[in-house]
Design a protein around this motif. Structure first.
Motif, PDB file in Angstrom:
ATOM      1  N   PHE A   1      35.324  39.693  54.528  1.00 21.02           N
ATOM      2  CA  PHE A   1      35.550  38.439  53.811  1.00 21.02           C
ATOM      3  C   PHE A   1      34.462  37.424  54.155  1.00 21.02           C
ATOM      4  N   TYR A   2      34.094  36.619  53.160  1.00 23.26           N
ATOM      5  CA  TYR A   2      33.114  35.550  53.345  1.00 23.26           C
ATOM      6  C   TYR A   2      33.760  34.216  53.003  1.00 23.26           C
ATOM      7  N   ASN A   3      33.555  33.248  53.889  1.00 27.37           N
ATOM      8  CA  ASN A   3      34.104  31.921  53.642  1.00 27.37           C
ATOM      9  C   ASN A   3      33.477  31.286  52.412  1.00 27.37           C
ATOM     10  N   THR A   4      34.173  30.294  51.869  1.00 23.92           N
ATOM     11  CA  THR A   4      33.742  29.650  50.634  1.00 23.92           C
ATOM     12  C   THR A   4      32.352  29.040  50.770  1.00 23.92           C
ATOM     13  N   ASP A   5      31.488  29.390  49.827  1.00 22.25           N
ATOM     14  CA  ASP A   5      30.175  28.785  49.673  1.00 22.25           C
ATOM     15  C   ASP A   5      30.231  27.982  48.379  1.00 22.25           C
ATOM     16  N   PHE A   6      30.121  26.662  48.471  1.00 19.26           N
ATOM     17  CA  PHE A   6      30.288  25.822  47.290  1.00 19.26           C
ATOM     18  C   PHE A   6      29.141  25.967  46.288  1.00 19.26           C
ATOM     19  N   ASN A   7      28.131  26.744  46.634  1.00 23.14           N
ATOM     20  CA  ASN A   7      27.102  27.102  45.665  1.00 23.14           C
ATOM     21  C   ASN A   7      27.407  28.432  44.978  1.00 23.14           C
ATOM     22  N   TYR A   8      28.521  29.060  45.388  1.00 16.88           N
ATOM     23  CA  TYR A   8      28.903  30.356  44.821  1.00 16.88           C
ATOM     24  C   TYR A   8      30.414  30.464  44.886  1.00 16.88           C
ATOM     25  N   THR A   9      31.086  29.913  43.880  1.00 20.01           N
ATOM     26  CA  THR A   9      32.536  29.799  43.933  1.00 20.01           C
ATOM     27  C   THR A   9      33.253  30.640  42.881  1.00 20.01           C
ATOM     28  N   LYS A  10      32.521  31.495  42.196  1.00 19.15           N
ATOM     29  CA  LYS A  10      33.115  32.453  41.252  1.00 19.15           C
ATOM     30  C   LYS A  10      32.059  33.504  40.939  1.00 19.15           C
ATOM     31  N   PHE A  11      32.472  34.604  40.294  1.00 23.23           N
ATOM     32  CA  PHE A  11      31.517  35.640  39.922  1.00 23.23           C
ATOM     33  C   PHE A  11      30.450  35.065  38.998  1.00 23.23           C
ATOM     34  N   LYS A  12      29.205  35.465  39.222  1.00 21.90           N
ATOM     35  CA  LYS A  12      28.158  35.146  38.267  1.00 21.90           C
ATOM     36  C   LYS A  12      28.224  36.153  37.125  1.00 21.90           C
ATOM     37  N   LYS A  13      27.564  35.859  36.021  1.00 22.93           N
ATOM     38  CA  LYS A  13      27.642  36.733  34.847  1.00 22.93           C
ATOM     39  C   LYS A  13      27.149  38.142  35.151  1.00 22.93           C
ATOM     40  N   ASP A  14      26.079  38.248  35.953  1.00 16.89           N
ATOM     41  CA  ASP A  14      25.482  39.551  36.265  1.00 16.89           C
ATOM     42  C   ASP A  14      25.848  40.018  37.678  1.00 16.89           C
ATOM     43  N   ASP A  15      27.006  39.565  38.174  1.00 16.22           N
ATOM     44  CA  ASP A  15      27.415  39.811  39.556  1.00 16.22           C
ATOM     45  C   ASP A  15      27.713  41.291  39.794  1.00 16.22           C
ATOM     46  N   GLU A  16      27.320  41.778  40.976  1.00 12.09           N
ATOM     47  CA  GLU A  16      27.643  43.142  41.362  1.00 12.09           C
ATOM     48  C   GLU A  16      28.816  43.209  42.330  1.00 12.09           C
ATOM     49  N   ASN A  17      29.228  42.057  42.870  1.00  9.26           N
ATOM     50  CA  ASN A  17      30.380  42.041  43.765  1.00  9.26           C
ATOM     51  C   ASN A  17      31.651  42.376  42.992  1.00  9.26           C
ATOM     52  N   VAL A  18      32.609  42.971  43.688  1.00  8.22           N
ATOM     53  CA  VAL A  18      33.792  43.525  43.043  1.00  8.22           C
ATOM     54  C   VAL A  18      35.016  42.635  43.207  1.00  8.22           C
ATOM     55  N   LEU A  19      35.191  42.034  44.378  1.00  9.46           N
ATOM     56  CA  LEU A  19      36.442  41.343  44.732  1.00  9.46           C
ATOM     57  C   LEU A  19      36.209  39.865  45.026  1.00  9.46           C
ATOM     58  N   TRP A  20      37.213  39.066  44.689  1.00 16.44           N
ATOM     59  CA  TRP A  20      37.194  37.639  44.993  1.00 16.44           C
ATOM     60  C   TRP A  20      38.569  37.254  45.517  1.00 16.44           C
ATOM     61  N   PHE A  21      38.609  36.501  46.615  1.00 20.23           N
ATOM     62  CA  PHE A  21      39.881  36.042  47.176  1.00 20.23           C
ATOM     63  C   PHE A  21      40.067  34.576  46.834  1.00 20.23           C
ATOM     64  N   THR A  22      41.132  34.269  46.106  1.00 21.21           N
ATOM     65  CA  THR A  22      41.360  32.896  45.672  1.00 21.21           C
ATOM     66  C   THR A  22      42.811  32.730  45.250  1.00 21.21           C
ATOM     67  N   GLY A  23      43.115  31.619  44.571  1.00 15.75           N
ATOM     68  CA  GLY A  23      44.464  31.378  44.089  1.00 15.75           C
ATOM     69  C   GLY A  23      44.474  30.337  42.988  1.00 15.75           C
ATOM     70  N   PHE A  24      45.596  30.240  42.292  1.00 15.43           N
ATOM     71  CA  PHE A  24      45.763  29.294  41.193  1.00 15.43           C
ATOM     72  C   PHE A  24      46.891  28.326  41.497  1.00 15.43           C
ATOM     73  N   ASP A  25      46.627  27.026  41.296  1.00 17.68           N
ATOM     74  CA  ASP A  25      47.669  26.009  41.350  1.00 17.68           C
ATOM     75  C   ASP A  25      48.462  26.015  40.048  1.00 17.68           C
ATOM     76  N   THR A  26      49.678  25.482  40.103  1.00 13.52           N
ATOM     77  CA  THR A  26      50.451  25.220  38.895  1.00 13.52           C
ATOM     78  C   THR A  26      50.414  23.720  38.657  1.00 13.52           C
ATOM     79  N   GLN A  27      49.570  23.279  37.702  1.00 13.11           N
ATOM     80  CA  GLN A  27      49.363  21.849  37.495  1.00 13.11           C
ATOM     81  C   GLN A  27      50.259  21.262  36.425  1.00 13.11           C
TER      82      GLN A  27
END
Length: 506
Positions: free
Chosen positions: A379-405
């Motif tokens: 696991f890698y801690n949050t990097d605010f310059n990389y907070t979601k998959f890029k369009k051409d991303d090769e990484n497979v997994l992302w750890f996150t969550g969704f609020d109910t607003q």
């Protein structure tokens, strides 16, 4: 304690510690929801009151009244609301505030998902510039958004949505004055300007400290100081589930959650492999994962919608997925070994805490359980310059969550279809998901069965593997804070509802 305490002293200043990780609170990209919404409600003002209480008497709610029927919404604005620069807020400002986001890339804002109910969102028009009240507005890019006059708007909808105004009231899409923004309508010429109870007095982007000054004559703190720190400081502090606080006052929202789990990159061979996703969900013992937390703030879960309040009626009736290692290994045997065997898969995150994720109890437990079926994670801690998959991303997994607003059960499902803020987290053409989504958004008020079917399909396809829900909480100093009014949710705190001890009106 603070370098500016001589100017903004304890008698008239409320200090809010909004999180452990420094962020720019008016940035609608790569900023935590509670930061954006709490800051935005204070500074930018609100389109409607989410609780719809005393709306007409609240001078910082823009909408006077509205009604929606037969796929039409008529919205009437108050005529005496002014931006902090002194100019009256009009319907043209509302149109512009949404249009400026639609003129940007889809992947850089939430507008395309939040405006998805309005006719024309799928086929935007080229902006027509009109000079209105000596301001040059880009207009009429969204067919279903009609400005009748300065204070009246008519929306034409693709589908009825009782909670549309809630979606449009988010601080990720604030109502802003065009003259205060640059020519691309993204960056501010100076400090952000809204029509809320507070205006920005000082913005320190080096130390991430912000001073707000009240514009209201109400008996509320004259100043609000916003800070970001993992130290136990401030008058009120948002807590992560791993934070410790010695403040006497503690608030735990029993029914307000952010879920936690994996998103998958469907542009990658592993993320698109249904057997890989099934292997992960069957390898997990969610009850054992949540028991690693001693704060009683994590609840086992495997669905987008939680088991509480109004959400319960819209979720699948299936029980939480039980761990089944034998079945997980069967699914892994169907995944090409060259994609995962003897490899360490990186897991990036939007989970902003200071502690190393790999040293956290529940992350260790997740890693241990998945290693049992041959999946090795780092696991890698949050990097605010990389907070979601890029369009051409090769990484497979992302750890996150969704609020109910909002009270709309379909809101978070919308992020798994075309126009989402997020890249790659859904397959390109899943007609069954789109059909179920449309049935749900058109019928959920009259018949929750369609949303339950959508929830069941989402879970079965493992578009997101939810592991737990995390309760929202904060701590406050009883020697500083006298009174906390009821809040709509833990996602957004209305800061003007907080009363200081021995507060003096200035």
């Amino acid at each position: 304690m603070y370098s500016d305490s001589d100017l903004y002293n304890d008698n008239n200043t409320l200090t809010i510690n909004l999180g452990e990780t420094p962020q720019i609170p008016w940035s609608y990209i790569d900023t935590e929801t509670n930061v954006v919404e709490t800051f935005g409600s204070a500074v930018f003002g609100n389109l409607i009151d989410l609780e719809e209480v005393n709306t007409k008497r609240d001078p910082y709610i823009l909408v006077e009244n509205y009604s929606c029927k037969n796929k039409k919404c008529e919205i009437n604005l108050k005529k005496n609301i002014k931006f902090h620069n002194g100019r009256t807020v009009t319907a043209y400002d509302v149109e512009f505030s949404y249009a400026r986001l639609l003129l940007q890339s889809k992947e850089n804002n939430f507008a395309f998902s939040n405006l998805d109910d309005i006719v024309g969102i799928d086929n935007l028009k080229e902006a027509k510039f009109e000079n209105i009240h000596n301001l040059n507005y880009p207009r009429k890019i969204l067919d279903g958004f009609e400005v009748v006059d300065d204070f009246k708007i008519i929306l034409t909808l693709k589908r009825n949505n009782h909670f549309l105004l809630q979606k449009l009231s988010t601080a990720f899409m604030p109502i802003v004055p065009i003259e205060e923004l640059d020519e691309k309508y993204i960056d501010w010429k100076g400090i952000p300007i809204g029509f809320g109870r507070y205006k920005i007095l000082k913005a320190d982007l080096k130390d991430y400290q912000f001073i707000l000054e009240k514009t209201s004559k109400e008996d509320i703190p004259k100043y609000i100081r916003i800070i970001f720190s993992d130290k136990d400081i401030g008058d009120l502090r948002f807590l992560s589930h791993l934070s410790e606080s010695f403040f006497e006052g503690k608030v735990l929202f029993p029914n307000i959650y952010i879920n936690g789990g994996f998103l998958f990159n469907f542009k990658s061979p592993l993320g698109a492999n249904e057997n890989f996703r099934k292997a992960i969900t069957f390898a997990l013992d969610r009850e054992k994962i949540v028991k690693t937390s001693s704060d009683n703030d994590i609840v086992a879960e495997d669905q987008m919608l939680a088991q509480y309040s109004w959400q319960e009626r819209y979720r699948s009736r299936e029980p939480i997925t039980k761990q089944n290692i034998a079945l997980a290994k069967e699914h892994m045997a169907k995944v090409p070994k060259e994609l995962w065997e003897n490899k360490v898969l990186p897991v990036h995150s939007f989970w902003p805490i200071k502690k190393d994720l790999n040293e956290i109890g529940y992350i260790k437990e997740i890693k241990r359980q998945l290693l049992e079926i041959g999946i090795n994670l780092k696991f890698y801690n949050t990097d605010f310059n990389y907070t979601k998959f890029k369009k051409d991303d090769e990484n497979v997994l992302w750890f996150t969550g969704f609020d109910t607003q909002t009270d709309d059960p379909n809101a978070n499902f919308a992020y798994f279809k075309t126009g989402s803020f997020f890249n790659n987290i859904y397959p390109e053409n899943d007609e069954e998901f789109l059909k179920l989504y449309d049935l749900s958004v058109n019928n959920f008020l009259s018949n929750p069965e369609h949303t339950r079917q959508l929830s069941e399909y989402f879970k079965r396809k493992n578009y997101m593997i939810v592991m737990f829900n995390l309760k929202k909480r904060f701590a406050y100093r009883k020697d500083r804070i006298k009174f906390l009014e009821s809040m709509y949710s833990g996602v957004r705190l209305d800061l003007w509802k907080i009363k200081l001890v021995d507060f003096k009106l200035f």
